[in-house]
Enzyme design. Structure first.
Site, mmCIF file in Angstrom:
data_model
loop_
_atom_site.group_PDB
_atom_site.id
_atom_site.type_symbol
_atom_site.label_atom_id
_atom_site.label_comp_id
_atom_site.label_asym_id
_atom_site.label_seq_id
_atom_site.Cartn_x
_atom_site.Cartn_y
_atom_site.Cartn_z
ATOM 1 N N ALA A 1 43.242 27.164 37.114
ATOM 2 C CA ALA A 1 43.513 27.921 35.894
ATOM 3 C C ALA A 1 42.575 29.129 35.785
ATOM 4 O O ALA A 1 42.397 29.855 36.753
ATOM 5 C CB ALA A 1 43.426 27.005 34.684
ATOM 6 N N CYS A 2 41.961 29.323 34.627
ATOM 7 C CA CYS A 2 41.169 30.532 34.403
ATOM 8 C C CYS A 2 39.907 30.600 35.258
ATOM 9 O O CYS A 2 39.280 31.655 35.344
ATOM 10 C CB CYS A 2 40.792 30.640 32.926
ATOM 11 S SG CYS A 2 42.208 30.936 31.845
ATOM 12 N N SER A 3 39.521 29.493 35.872
ATOM 13 C CA SER A 3 38.337 29.485 36.734
ATOM 14 C C SER A 3 38.685 29.645 38.207
ATOM 15 O O SER A 3 37.811 29.507 39.066
ATOM 16 C CB SER A 3 37.542 28.189 36.534
ATOM 17 O OG SER A 3 36.966 28.141 35.251
ATOM 18 N N SER B 1 42.213 34.073 35.394
ATOM 19 C CA SER B 1 41.146 34.094 36.393
ATOM 20 C C SER B 1 40.699 35.499 36.764
ATOM 21 O O SER B 1 39.596 35.698 37.274
ATOM 22 C CB SER B 1 41.598 33.351 37.652
ATOM 23 O OG SER B 1 42.666 34.027 38.289
#
Length: 373
Positions: free
Chosen positions: A155-157, A334
């Protein structure tokens, strides 16, 4: 241990800028139409009327003023409110690969490298447009890179997790240089009819070149001093879209097949988690927070970033210390922290330390501590 540097970065920005005001006009037209269609139920008290949005509400809630989208017309059509991205023939470069090639080409040019110098291509982002063949392998072929490629999703990481994966590959001798690419089409999994989140995301693609310091020749390099990753399971940010959806027709088209979150819970739980994560990472490297010149944080919400920086520094961070790009780009998942790094690293001197940090669904947290060479 072999030293690894970021020797180049690239950014692809979509062609369509959409302001809060434009988004609100479309949203409020949809609300008016929906309320009119359900007027009887609303009058009877069996259905709640939808509330309008406003540009002021959006900016106050998030700090976002605009975003870039791969398609503007479909999103701003009250009858559709979804980007229109036509399917392409299998013989034509896919849309995510096209974004990735553009960002990667810019990163290679900045690093002074060619495809022949790269041994690994890693596509790390929140959503892939298909399960296989991997988008990374498609980009690898388009660039003319030998070696290997694969996709990953945290996901965002995803980008910071990708950076650690690249560092490991270089230090182990599996690759001389690695491309980490994050093609985010967040507008495709955003519910533009949800007042609480219709403004959150934008589209973008970033790329980084990582290589052994001994081979780096670019004019600007950042040595990676350390990486640290952490995950804790949470349902507070979730997207249930997947290949199993067709196995239960009742779920097809439901709102949980798009981005959903419990925003207040996320704010309350993630901010202290990220602040502690960064502080502990710096301590492990014998670096004090006050010694850090730049915090390139995940660009999800202005208040979150301000609180995280305050937890780390013990005071409010200046705009230079914790740069903000979400006012222009919105949340690009990300890609956000990498956009901040790409656009807002000017003025750093040799020896200055910076932190690239991401956080999001999972929960996932990643931090990369770098030093200007």
């Amino acid at each position: 241990m072999k030293k690894v540097v970021i020797s180049g970065s690239g950014l692809f920005t979509p062609p369509h800028a959409v302001s809060n005001e434009e988004l609100v006009v479309a949203f409020n037209q949809y609300v008016a139409s929906w309320n009119a269609a359900h007027a009887a139920e609303i009058a009877a008290g069996t259905v709640a009327a939808l509330a309008e949005s406003s540009a002021e509400f959006i900016e106050k809630a998030s700090g976002i003023k605009q975003r870039f989208l791969m398609d503007k017309d479909g999103v701003l059509d009250p009858a559709r409110m979804t980007p229109y991205l036509p399917e392409r023939s299998n013989d034509v470069l896919s849309i995510q690969a096209e974004m990735g090639v553009a960002a990667a080409t810019a990163a290679l040019a900045q690093a002074g490298k060619t495809a022949a110098d790269i041994d690994m291509v890693l596509v790390a982002c929140s959503n892939m447009q298909r399960p296989y063949p991997a988008v990374s392998i498609e980009i690898q072929q388009a660039l003319g890179v030998q070696g290997y490629a694969f996709d990953m999703n945290v996901a965002c990481s995803s980008a910071t997790f990708g950076i650690q994966t690249a560092v490991n590959a270089i230090q182990s001798g599996q690759a001389r240089a690695v491309l980490v690419i994050s093609p985010e089409i967040c507008s495709a999994h955003l519910n533009f009819r949800d007042r609480d989140s219709h403004f959150i995301f934008g589209d973008a693609c970033t790329a980084l070149v990582l290589e052994a310091a001994e081979s780096a020749t670019s004019s600007e390099q950042f040595e990676i001093l350390g990486t640290r990753l952490a995950t804790v399971f949470s349902n507070n940010i979730r997207n249930n879209f997947g290949f199993l959806n067709r196995c239960d027709e009742q779920g097809i088209g439901q709102v949980d097949k798009l981005f959903v979150q419990q925003g207040r819970k996320v704010f309350k739980e993630v901010c202290p988690m990220v602040g502690e994560h960064i502080v502990q990472h710096l301590e492990s490297l014998d670096i004090q927070p006050q010694q850090v010149s730049r915090f390139w944080l995940h660009q999800a919400n202005l208040a979150m970033n301000q609180l995280i920086a305050r937890r780390v520094l013990g005071r409010d961070a200046s705009e230079q210390e914790a740069p903000v790009i979400l006012d222009r780009y919105a949340n690009t998942s990300s890609a956000g922290s990498i956009i901040a790094f790409h656009l807002r690293r000017a003025g750093m001197s040799k020896g200055n330390v910076g932190v690239i940090s991401s956080f999001g669904a999972g929960y996932s947290v990643g931090s990369v501590v770098v030093k200007k060479c």
